[in-house]
Design an enzyme around this catalytic site. Structure first.
Site, PDB file in Angstrom:
ATOM      1  N   GLU A 107       0.825  -1.214   0.000  1.00 36.93           N
ATOM      2  CA  GLU A 107       0.000   0.000   0.000  1.00 36.93           C
ATOM      3  C   GLU A 107       0.849   1.250   0.000  1.00 36.93           C
ATOM      4  O   GLU A 107       0.509   2.255  -0.602  1.00 36.93           O
ATOM      5  CB  GLU A 107      -0.899   0.005   1.247  1.00 36.93           C
ATOM      6  CG  GLU A 107      -2.359   0.117   0.926  1.00 36.93           C
ATOM      7  CD  GLU A 107      -3.246  -0.080   2.149  1.00 36.93           C
ATOM      8  OE1 GLU A 107      -3.533   0.916   2.822  1.00 36.93           O
ATOM      9  OE2 GLU A 107      -3.639  -1.232   2.415  1.00 36.93           O
TER      10      GLU A 107
ATOM     11  N   ASP B 131      -2.238  -3.767   3.018  1.00 37.95           N
ATOM     12  CA  ASP B 131      -2.618  -3.987   4.415  1.00 37.95           C
ATOM     13  C   ASP B 131      -3.623  -5.128   4.524  1.00 37.95           C
ATOM     14  O   ASP B 131      -4.560  -5.228   3.714  1.00 37.95           O
ATOM     15  CB  ASP B 131      -3.222  -2.713   5.020  1.00 37.95           C
ATOM     16  CG  ASP B 131      -2.144  -1.697   5.375  1.00 37.95           C
ATOM     17  OD1 ASP B 131      -0.958  -2.001   5.197  1.00 37.95           O
ATOM     18  OD2 ASP B 131      -2.496  -0.592   5.828  1.00 37.95           O
TER      19      ASP B 131
ATOM     20  N   TYR C 200      -0.186  -4.620  13.755  1.00 41.71           N
ATOM     21  CA  TYR C 200      -1.128  -3.935  12.859  1.00 41.71           C
ATOM     22  C   TYR C 200      -2.250  -3.271  13.652  1.00 41.71           C
ATOM     23  O   TYR C 200      -2.959  -3.935  14.407  1.00 41.71           O
ATOM     24  CB  TYR C 200      -1.715  -4.943  11.866  1.00 41.71           C
ATOM     25  CG  TYR C 200      -2.553  -4.326  10.783  1.00 41.71           C
ATOM     26  CD1 TYR C 200      -1.993  -3.431   9.873  1.00 41.71           C
ATOM     27  CD2 TYR C 200      -3.910  -4.632  10.658  1.00 41.71           C
ATOM     28  CE1 TYR C 200      -2.759  -2.865   8.867  1.00 41.71           C
ATOM     29  CE2 TYR C 200      -4.679  -4.065   9.654  1.00 41.71           C
ATOM     30  CZ  TYR C 200      -4.097  -3.185   8.764  1.00 41.71           C
ATOM     31  OH  TYR C 200      -4.856  -2.617   7.772  1.00 41.71           O
TER      32      TYR C 200
END
Length: 699
Positions: A7, A110, A314
């Site tokens: 990303e 992601d 994350y």
């Protein structure tokens, strides 16, 4: 060759190092049989009405139901959305060339719904049919990336996730475009925005604000007694709340005739407080708003930065748990914190042989596990990053600590025929609360240990007083409160059957709620008053127009979130959901087009310059429709939105009320009146009679 697509460039660089792609090129890195490139976020999105040949807001074009939906390159906002972003076009061309020169692709965007959509839209737009694998990782540490490459998954395993993301994207388009255009056409003055999640969120804020504003605040009085026994000071308070001050005074005089209170009841019980679970993103955003006054978006951006620096896992997670196979890593993460100056001392509070496994639950782990630190400990973060990191680190220590055990005592007293009560709390075992030394969720509430008392014993009274109190209205939402309301929207649905179905279903997702709140700010629907979220005049107007329509219904939006979850889990059909959304978009367009707005009862104000035309009142300006006259007053003056009532006062009386909180070009805050002279020119008037021309323009 294999193309890996991420990303962001920062993530691409981390992965490139791991796979040996060290040669830098324009828009990608290469080496060791790999191309590593990046998407720069949403390069491809759904086309806008103009891409279907529909320009402007035209009642005859509604509802707009694309079939098929068109994908377009991201538009340049500076050019009013008319042309593709040149940077996006350039990067897309690079990605296309790399895809064409590769045998296969590794999707490393992601690991979540939006990350899946970013890749699939590019893949679909480029009409690519190369096979692809999915890299699914929860942190950017070398170990996590290596494990991810050792366990690459087939891209088709995530078709449900993609279909849910695509369904969300199309639903937002159908509802947002059709509802927004319908309302703007019906209103005829200004531009308004409605959305699938945005509008029910605005409704939550407005409803709470109106409840607060209309709440009948009443005074009441209670008697408070002060006591001392065994060198312990404590207070008791009357159970009666008198609504008449005189009656409270009479009761005080009566109790003052007695020097002692009789203990009528002593009830003691032990309470076990389990440690908190790990943070999910929404939990972190709520805590950071309460303790650090950070907005949801600020917290998301900070946590994303910490993730990209490899300090945390994350952040866009909706889970507070970890899977069983991760439990063995927890002691080493805790030990790693010995390198942190801020947290090192706290580790002495830990009971190393008795870590609490409450955070382990395979069934409660969604796409990602709860927020954890990594074994890379930061040494030089900025103040906000450091504060958020510490929150995550301390929460881990709390989560694996033992329960806190408290002894709670409820004490009832009687003076004459008046009943009094007091509550005590004694810490038996500090457990997880020792980590930060906070023994109450309310930082202002001290832990009060009552003396040993027995039923029917006498207790001396040291002091007597009457406390004047007020009934409290429902508090205005802070961002933390609003995030909670969005997260648990399904639990608060009035219909019992619906509530059972929607239990624990929110509106929006952990990853999108911050953006939804920021959209309301950007649309000038809400503003901050200290920590509270308050609707603007425009926001209240929109709420009044749509509050009885389904688009403002939290329950319906929660139903849609449930449907998207089922699509993601391959339990429901995306095509059926889209058809339902098309039917809904058609019905809401028809409803809103028939809305009788009546200009929201805007006053009729005659132009102060030409004295003949009725002024047009819009969100951003008030102007005379006669071009030869061209009188105009901007609604935003030095950063403050001027209310319609002040515009009316300015024109009719030559002066507004005192406008507070304006900011000069030099950045200084000031308060002033806006005044109108005989030539219909405006200027500021200060308390000390200073004035200068403003001409209604923004500073």
């Amino acid at each position: 060759m294999i193309t890996i697509i991420t990303e962001k460039p920062s993530v691409a660089r981390e992965i490139a190092v791991m796979v040996g792609a060290t040669e830098k090129k324009d828009g990608y890195l290469t080496g060791n049989g790999y191309f590593v490139t990046w998407a720069l976020g949403h390069l491809i999105g759904l086309g806008m009405p103009e891409d279907y040949g529909i320009t402007g807001f035209d009642k005859a074009s509604l509802p707009i139901l694309p079939n098929p939906f068109l994908l377009t390159v991201r538009k340049d906002n500076k050019d009013k959305g008319c042309s593709a972003d040149t940077g996006a076009l350039k990067q897309l061309k690079i990605i296309e060339e790399l895809f064409n020169n590769s045998d296969s692709i590794i999707e490393a965007t992601d690991a979540g719904r939006e990350g899946e959509l970013i890749f699939r839209y590019i893949y679909q737009y480029l009409k690519c049919n190369k096979p692809f694998k999915r890299l699914w990782i929860s942190s950017l540490t070398e170990k996590a990336i290596k494990q991810g490459f050792d366990n690459l998954k087939d891209g088709n395993e995530f078709d449900g996730l993609y279909l849910a993301a695509q369904a969300r994207s199309r639903a937002d388009w159908l509802v947002g475009i059709n509802a927004t255009q319908s309302l703007c056409i019906a209103a005829g003055n200004g531009v308004y925005s409605l959305g699938r999640v945005q509008t029910p969120t605005l409704a939550l804020i407005c409803k709470r604000y109106l409840e607060n504003a209309s709440f009948p605040v009443k005074n009441y009085w209670q008697i408070q007694l002060s006591h001392n026994k065994d060198l312990i000071d404590f207070k008791s308070i009357s159970k009666i709340k008198w609504e008449d001050k005189k009656l409270a005074g009479d009761a005080l005089k009566a109790t003052q005739r007695s020097q002692t209170a009789i203990v009528t009841s002593v009830a003691t019980k032990n309470v076990t407080e389990q440690p908190p679970l790990l943070f999910d993103l929404t939990g972190l955003q709520k805590e950071a708003n309460k303790k650090l006054n950070l907005s949801a978006e600020e917290t998301l951006n900070i946590s994303q930065s910490l993730y990209e620096q490899k300090f945390i896992t994350y952040p866009r997670t909706a889970s507070k748990y970890i899977p069983e196979d991760m439990w063995a890593e927890i002691p080493s993460l805790v030990r790693a914190l010995q390198k942190s100056k801020n947290i090192k001392q706290t580790l002495f509070q830990m009971k190393w042989g008795r870590f609490n496994k409450r955070i382990v639950n395979d069934l409660r782990v969604t796409d990602h596990h709860g927020l954890l630190i990594t074994d890379k400990i930061p040494s030089a973060l900025n103040a906000k990053e450091n504060a958020v990191y510490n929150m995550i680190a301390f929460r881990l220590l709390e989560a694996v600590s033992q329960p806190c055990i408290k002894e709670i005592t409820d004490l009832d007293l009687q003076v004459l025929y008046y009943d009094f009560t007091a509550k005590g709390c004694k810490i038996i075992e500090a457990g997880w609360r020792a980590i930060k030394g906070s023994f109450s969720d309310d930082d202002t509430a001290p832990v009060l240990d009552l003396p040993q008392l027995k039923k029917d014993s006498d207790l001396k009274i040291k002091e007597y007083c009457v406390l004047e109190k007020k009934t409290k209205p429902p508090v205005l939402y802070t961002e933390a409160d609003l995030l909670s309301a969005m997260e648990s929207a399904g639990n608060n649905v009035e219909n019992e059957d619906e509530r059972k179905v929607l239990q624990n279903i929110g509106i929006g997702t952990a990853a999108t709620r911050a953006a939804i709140i920021e959209t309301l700010f950007a649309r000038d629907y809400i503003h901050r008053d200290k920590k509270s979220l308050v609707p603007t005049e425009k926001g209240l107007m929109v709420y009044e127009l749509v509050k009885d329509h389904k688009i403002a219904d939290v329950a319906m939006t929660a139903q849609w979130e449930l449907a998207l979850q089922k699509i993601e889990n391959n339990q429901s059909d995306a095509g059926t959901f889209q058809k339902e959304m098309e039917n809904y978009a058609s019905s809401i367009a028809n409803e809103l087009l028939q809305t009788s707005i009546a200009q929201n009862n805007l006053p009729k104000i005659i132009c102060p310059k030409c004295k003949s035309q009725e002024l047009i009142i819009r969100d951003k300006i008030v102007k005379c429709p006669d071009e030869t006259c061209s009188w105009v007053q901007f609604r935003n003056v030095c950063g403050v939105q001027i209310a319609v009532v002040d515009i009316e006062s300015l024109v009719s009386k030559g002066k507004t009320s005192l406008i507070k909180g304006m900011k000069s070009k030099a950045g200084k805050m000031f308060n002033a009146y806006i005044v109108l002279n005989d030539n219909a020119q405006t200027s500021f008037e200060f308390a000390k009679n200073k004035s200068f021309k403003s001409n209604g323009k923004k500073a």
